[in-house]
Design a protein around this motif. Structure first.
Motif, short mmCIF file in Angstrom:
data_model
loop_
_atom_site.label_atom_id
_atom_site.label_comp_id
_atom_site.label_asym_id
_atom_site.label_seq_id
_atom_site.Cartn_x
_atom_site.Cartn_y
_atom_site.Cartn_z
N LYS A 215 0.82 -1.21 0.00
CA LYS A 215 0.00 0.00 0.00
C LYS A 215 0.85 1.27 0.00
N ASP A 216 2.17 1.10 0.01
CA ASP A 216 3.10 2.22 0.06
C ASP A 216 3.55 2.59 -1.35
N TYR A 217 3.25 3.80 -1.79
CA TYR A 217 3.57 4.22 -3.16
C TYR A 217 5.07 4.21 -3.43
N ARG A 218 5.88 4.42 -2.39
CA ARG A 218 7.33 4.45 -2.57
C ARG A 218 7.87 3.10 -3.03
N PHE A 219 7.22 2.03 -2.59
CA PHE A 219 7.64 0.68 -2.97
C PHE A 219 7.64 0.53 -4.49
N TYR A 220 6.61 1.04 -5.13
CA TYR A 220 6.48 0.88 -6.58
C TYR A 220 7.50 1.74 -7.34
N ILE A 221 7.79 2.91 -6.79
CA ILE A 221 8.79 3.77 -7.44
C ILE A 221 10.18 3.15 -7.34
N VAL A 222 10.51 2.62 -6.15
CA VAL A 222 11.81 1.96 -5.98
C VAL A 222 11.88 0.72 -6.87
N CYS A 223 10.78 -0.03 -6.94
CA CYS A 223 10.75 -1.24 -7.78
C CYS A 223 10.98 -0.91 -9.25
N ASN A 225 12.82 1.24 -10.47
CA ASN A 225 14.26 1.41 -10.64
C ASN A 225 15.02 0.10 -10.45
N MET A 226 14.60 -0.69 -9.47
CA MET A 226 15.27 -1.96 -9.20
C MET A 226 15.14 -2.94 -10.37
N LEU A 227 14.00 -2.90 -11.06
CA LEU A 227 13.73 -3.88 -12.11
C LEU A 227 14.30 -3.50 -13.46
N ALA A 228 14.82 -2.28 -13.58
CA ALA A 228 15.39 -1.86 -14.86
C ALA A 228 16.56 -2.75 -15.27
N MET A 229 17.46 -2.98 -14.33
CA MET A 229 18.66 -3.78 -14.62
C MET A 229 18.31 -5.22 -15.04
N PRO A 230 17.46 -5.93 -14.30
CA PRO A 230 17.16 -7.32 -14.69
C PRO A 230 16.55 -7.47 -16.08
N TRP A 231 15.54 -6.66 -16.40
CA TRP A 231 14.86 -6.90 -17.68
C TRP A 231 15.66 -6.40 -18.87
N ILE A 232 16.37 -5.30 -18.70
CA ILE A 232 17.17 -4.77 -19.81
C ILE A 232 18.41 -5.63 -20.04
N LEU A 384 12.59 7.81 -16.90
CA LEU A 384 11.33 8.10 -16.21
C LEU A 384 11.35 7.54 -14.78
N ALA A 385 11.86 6.33 -14.63
CA ALA A 385 11.95 5.72 -13.30
C ALA A 385 12.87 6.54 -12.39
N ALA A 386 13.98 7.03 -12.95
CA ALA A 386 14.93 7.82 -12.17
C ALA A 386 14.33 9.15 -11.74
N VAL A 387 13.55 9.77 -12.61
CA VAL A 387 12.89 11.05 -12.28
C VAL A 387 11.92 10.86 -11.12
N LEU A 388 11.13 9.80 -11.17
CA LEU A 388 10.19 9.51 -10.08
C LEU A 388 10.94 9.28 -8.77
N LEU A 389 12.04 8.55 -8.84
CA LEU A 389 12.84 8.29 -7.64
C LEU A 389 13.44 9.57 -7.09
N PHE A 390 13.84 10.47 -7.96
CA PHE A 390 14.43 11.74 -7.54
C PHE A 390 13.46 12.53 -6.65
N PHE A 391 12.18 12.49 -7.00
CA PHE A 391 11.20 13.27 -6.25
C PHE A 391 10.88 12.68 -4.87
N VAL A 392 11.16 11.39 -4.67
CA VAL A 392 10.86 10.78 -3.37
C VAL A 392 12.12 10.42 -2.60
N ARG A 393 13.28 10.83 -3.11
CA ARG A 393 14.56 10.40 -2.52
C ARG A 393 14.69 10.79 -1.06
N ASN A 394 14.07 11.89 -0.64
CA ASN A 394 14.16 12.33 0.75
C ASN A 394 13.07 11.74 1.64
N LYS A 395 12.25 10.88 1.06
CA LYS A 395 11.16 10.27 1.83
C LYS A 395 11.37 8.77 2.04
N LEU A 396 12.61 8.32 1.84
CA LEU A 396 12.91 6.90 1.96
C LEU A 396 13.47 6.53 3.32
#
Length: 401
Positions: A215-223, A225-232, A384-396
């Motif tokens: 239920k935490d929106y931050r989880f999806y933003i971090v994910c 970014n985390m999933l970029a490396m595996p699929w690419i 796009l994933a990095a931009v989203l992470l940038f906006f929540v970086r201080n809320k982690l």
């Protein structure tokens, strides 16, 4: 650096990540030709079966993986060991497409999924101040396997059949892993923690349950970014021949470039552990995919042979960062009490993303996309994933919870 029980946990993690290699794509791919010849199937058919079995294993991992929060780690490790041994034995009995699907499912689930999940969850829960170094040391087990096993297996295939080889692996797993697990983690329990003099402890951090994490929106933003490396990266590895042909790099250039990938991946892996313990995973997360982003630019605009080394070298750097950050970040944000169920979910998503990368790259290529256009799509996703992470970086930080 590590004392007593801490050292045992590190060795346990190293061994289990090493043996997780039997379910990794680089290892199973070594038997691709032998299996296709035995079953008379095409590359495309093998790829479809592989992706489907991988997807199924990721779904099951979500449920089974969370049990590590409820079962003593030695008992859990023993179960995983027996499963891996049986999976290896079953793999030696492949005689039809149905058996191939089941065998790949078992190896992906027990090897890539459960073995690595057991190792990283145990280390993430036990360590606090040295979590980064501990994770990087344990992941070195997989890097060691990637360095040793391909050459060893290619040699062994010249002296014995691939079926016999899998039987030998099954016996090795059955004998070695239960003994090492008993020696290393039989005294480990849910409350076992690294000795620390720090005033801050995990008891002051909210211990999130998986349902709360979802239920935490931050989880999806971090994910994202985390999933970029595996699929690419998986897409790049599976379709490396297409990349080579498109760029005109020559037969041996891409193979030599993988050496650069491996070396930089290991170096980054070791350095990342110290950086995480000094600066925390949350602060380093924003930098994780920058090398991967630059690698897509290299693929878009450069064709010379040297660019292959730069391309895979940059991916190797992101891979080293992702391996450690992929475990330590969740423990820092959500605590360690329910880290098993959380890691089961994230590991399943990682496995799912590798299947997605294979299918998505293939779809784009079959649709007529050039490798440069595929790189552009990858670039857009990472950015796009990095931009989203940038906006929540201080809320982690945990104190924001």
């Amino acid at each position: 650096m590590f004392k007593s029980l801490s050292l045992k946990v590190i060795i346990f993690g190293f061994i289990f990540t090493f043996f997780s290699s039997f379910g990794q794509s680089f290892f199973l791919g070594l038997f691709n030709s032998s299996i296709r010849d035995a079953l008379s199937i095409t590359q495309g058919q093998f790829g479809t079966i592989y992706a489907s079995a991988t997807l199924l294993s990721s779904f099951l991992l979500i449920w089974v993986g969370k049990k590590i929060d409820d079962i003593n780690i030695f008992k859990f490790a023993f179960f995983v060991t027996i499963l891996l041994s049986f999976s290896c034995f079953f793999f030696s009995k492949i005689s039809s497409i149905t058996f191939l699907f089941i065998a790949i499912f078992l190896m992906r689930f027990s090897g890539q999924g459960m073995m690595s999940h057991t190792a990283t969850t145990t280390i993430s829960r036990y360590f606090t101040k040295s979590r980064g170094k501990a994770l990087s040391t344990s992941w070195f087990g997989l890097s060691t396997a990637e360095f040793i096993l391909p050459v060893l297996i290619v040699y062994l295939l010249t002296v014995t059949s691939w079926q016999n080889l899998w039987i030998y692996i099954s016996i090795l797993v059955l004998i070695l892993l239960p003994i090492t697990s008993f020696i290393l983690v039989r005294n480990l329990n849910f409350e076992s923690r690294e000795e620390t003099n720090q005033n801050e402890s995990n008891e002051k951090i909210k211990q999130w349950k998986r349902i709360e994490v979802l239920k935490d929106y931050r989880f999806y933003i971090v994910c994202l970014n985390m999933l970029a490396m595996p699929w690419i990266a998986t897409g790049v590895f599976v379709y490396q021949s297409f990349i080579t042909e498109s760029k005109g790099w020559g037969t041996y250039v891409i193979a030599q470039s993988f050496m650069v990938y491996s070396v930089l991946s290991v170096i980054t892996l070791l350095v990342a552990g110290f950086l995480i313990d000094k600066f925390t995973s949350r602060k380093l997360l924003i930098f994780m995919n920058i090398p991967l982003l630059i690698s897509t630019i290299v693929l878009m605009y450069f064709d010379i042979s040297f660019s292959a080394f730069l391309f895979l070298g940059l991916i190797g750097i992101s891979n080293g960062l992702a391996n450690v950050l992929g475990s330590s970040t969740w423990a820092e944000i959500y605590g360690v009490r329910h880290i098993g169920s959380i890691k089961a979910l994230t590991t399943a998503l990682m496995v799912f993303s590798t299947a997605f990368g294979t299918a998505f790259f293939g779809l784009l290529i079959d649709t007529g996309f050039s490798i440069e256009q595929v790189a552009q799509v990858s670039f857009i996703y990472i950015a796009l994933a990095a931009v989203l992470l940038f906006f929540v970086r201080n809320k982690l930080n945990p104190q924001y919870l």
